[in-house]
Design an enzyme around this catalytic site. Sequence first.
Site, mmCIF file in Angstrom:
data_model
loop_
_atom_site.group_PDB
_atom_site.id
_atom_site.type_symbol
_atom_site.label_atom_id
_atom_site.label_comp_id
_atom_site.label_asym_id
_atom_site.label_seq_id
_atom_site.Cartn_x
_atom_site.Cartn_y
_atom_site.Cartn_z
ATOM 1 N N ALA A 53 -30.712 -8.735 34.418
ATOM 2 C CA ALA A 53 -31.528 -8.062 35.442
ATOM 3 C C ALA A 53 -31.153 -8.647 36.805
ATOM 4 C CB ALA A 53 -33.023 -8.198 35.148
ATOM 5 N N LEU A 54 -29.870 -8.648 37.067
ATOM 6 C CA LEU A 54 -29.332 -9.382 38.212
ATOM 7 C C LEU A 54 -29.803 -8.806 39.552
ATOM 8 C CD1 LEU A 54 -25.616 -9.907 37.057
ATOM 9 C CD2 LEU A 54 -27.618 -11.377 36.637
ATOM 10 N N HIS A 55 -30.064 -9.700 40.475
ATOM 11 C CA HIS A 55 -30.408 -9.303 41.846
ATOM 12 C C HIS A 55 -29.627 -10.213 42.786
ATOM 13 C CE1 HIS A 55 -32.923 -12.846 41.742
ATOM 14 N NE2 HIS A 55 -33.631 -12.347 40.749
ATOM 15 N N HIS B 278 -29.228 -13.919 42.051
ATOM 16 C CA HIS B 278 -28.209 -14.303 41.065
ATOM 17 C C HIS B 278 -26.810 -14.219 41.694
ATOM 18 C CE1 HIS B 278 -31.373 -12.633 38.210
ATOM 19 N NE2 HIS B 278 -31.175 -13.838 37.727
ATOM 20 N N GLN C 40 -37.865 -19.214 25.037
ATOM 21 C CA GLN C 40 -38.603 -19.662 26.207
ATOM 22 C C GLN C 40 -39.779 -18.747 26.566
ATOM 23 O OE1 GLN C 40 -34.904 -19.352 28.668
ATOM 24 N NE2 GLN C 40 -36.298 -18.737 30.288
ATOM 25 N N GLY D 105 -30.965 -21.572 40.455
ATOM 26 C CA GLY D 105 -31.713 -21.210 41.653
ATOM 27 C C GLY D 105 -32.869 -22.161 41.892
ATOM 28 N N LYS E 177 -35.558 -21.382 43.188
ATOM 29 C CA LYS E 177 -36.848 -20.690 42.997
ATOM 30 C C LYS E 177 -37.554 -21.236 41.756
ATOM 31 C CE LYS E 177 -39.036 -16.570 41.738
ATOM 32 N NZ LYS E 177 -38.982 -16.774 40.303
ATOM 33 N N SER F 270 -36.983 -11.886 42.335
ATOM 34 C CA SER F 270 -37.217 -12.227 40.930
ATOM 35 C C SER F 270 -37.040 -10.959 40.110
ATOM 36 C CB SER F 270 -38.649 -12.751 40.757
ATOM 37 O OG SER F 270 -39.044 -12.657 39.398
ATOM 38 N N SER F 271 -36.491 -11.126 38.915
ATOM 39 C CA SER F 271 -36.322 -9.950 38.053
ATOM 40 C C SER F 271 -37.677 -9.327 37.738
ATOM 41 C CB SER F 271 -35.623 -10.357 36.756
ATOM 42 O OG SER F 271 -34.402 -10.990 37.062
HETATM 43 O O1 PAF Z 1 -33.535 -19.055 34.843
HETATM 44 C C1 PAF Z 1 -33.239 -18.336 33.869
HETATM 45 O O2 PAF Z 1 -32.852 -17.172 34.032
HETATM 46 C C2 PAF Z 1 -33.376 -18.902 32.467
HETATM 47 O O3 PAF Z 1 -34.470 -19.725 32.355
HETATM 48 C C3 PAF Z 1 -32.087 -19.598 31.976
HETATM 49 C C4 PAF Z 1 -31.777 -20.832 32.809
HETATM 50 C C5 PAF Z 1 -30.925 -18.634 32.031
HETATM 51 C C6 PAF Z 1 -32.277 -20.047 30.528
HETATM 52 O O4 PAF Z 1 -32.541 -18.971 29.689
#
Ligand code: PAF
Length: 287
Positions: A39-41, A44, A68, A154, A156, A192-193
């Site tokens: 979900a790149l912005h 990223h 996570q 990041g 953030k 943020s995504s």
């Molecule tokens: O920041 C994220 O997008 C995630 O927490 C990461 C570091 C890729 C781990 O899944």
Amino acid sequence: MTSTASRLRGFTSISDLRTALAAARSKRKSVALVPTMGALHEGHLRLIDRAREAADIVVMSIFVNPLQFGAGEDFSKYPRDLAADTQLAADRGVDILFAPDRKEMYPEEPLITVHSGHIGEVWEGESRPGHFEGVLTVVAKLFNIVEPDTAVFGQKDLQQLAVVRAMVRDLAFPIEIIAEPTVRDEDGLALSSRNRYLSPEDRAAARTLPRALSTMLERFNTGTPAAAAIESAGRDVLDTAKNLTCDYLAVIDPVNFQSVETAVAGCAAIGAVRVGKTRLIDNIIFT
Ligand code: PAF
């Protein structure tokens, strides 16, 4: 996976990726890793730019890491668009995109995970039990797969940055961690995504989080060192928003994430809020 620019090569298999990276390393090429969940912005994309400055080969990983996310969190809803992400990564100059599926990363439920310790149990860790253990486990695994010289994260996700740095130090990963400043929209909201979940009304409320953090910085800069007074000024700003619940707002030491009573330069104001069903985090470093 499509490979739209001449440079980008896509991998879904750990062993194919390792073979490609071994060939690069035999030519003494340095490698930078940008771990993401897609979900790149623009935030990223700046990490990619920073990785490009740091190493010869830029590897980006895209993996929505189930470990996570807690029960009831947005794992199944988390935005996924690999085709669009591949195009963005290619256009920005990523050399290697690693996008494994869940079976490739976790053929079985992992028996061994990386415990985040106290630093990962406060603030975000308290609101999201197990979150940092999931983050550290996947980051450690990505580090072992890619063996980068450098990895870019990041700012953030300031607490994530702190737990990753602590893991690298305590487990002796030979990797330099680079932090890239938060990228913000014109209205101040940190990219943020999850911002794509926000309705216009939610977004108006969400904007009070960066405003609260800026007010806290202002209070510090105009001579208020007492963390309680700084936090109270930030809460007054959050209180002006409808449909927003504050999870936490605090002044902390960004190395160990302990609260401080007296703020000094280098401390950070951190905050997490819920707006509608969306949870947002942000921070500002006191300079
Ligand atoms: O920041 C994220 O997008 C995630 O927490 C990461 C570091 C890729 C781990 O899944």
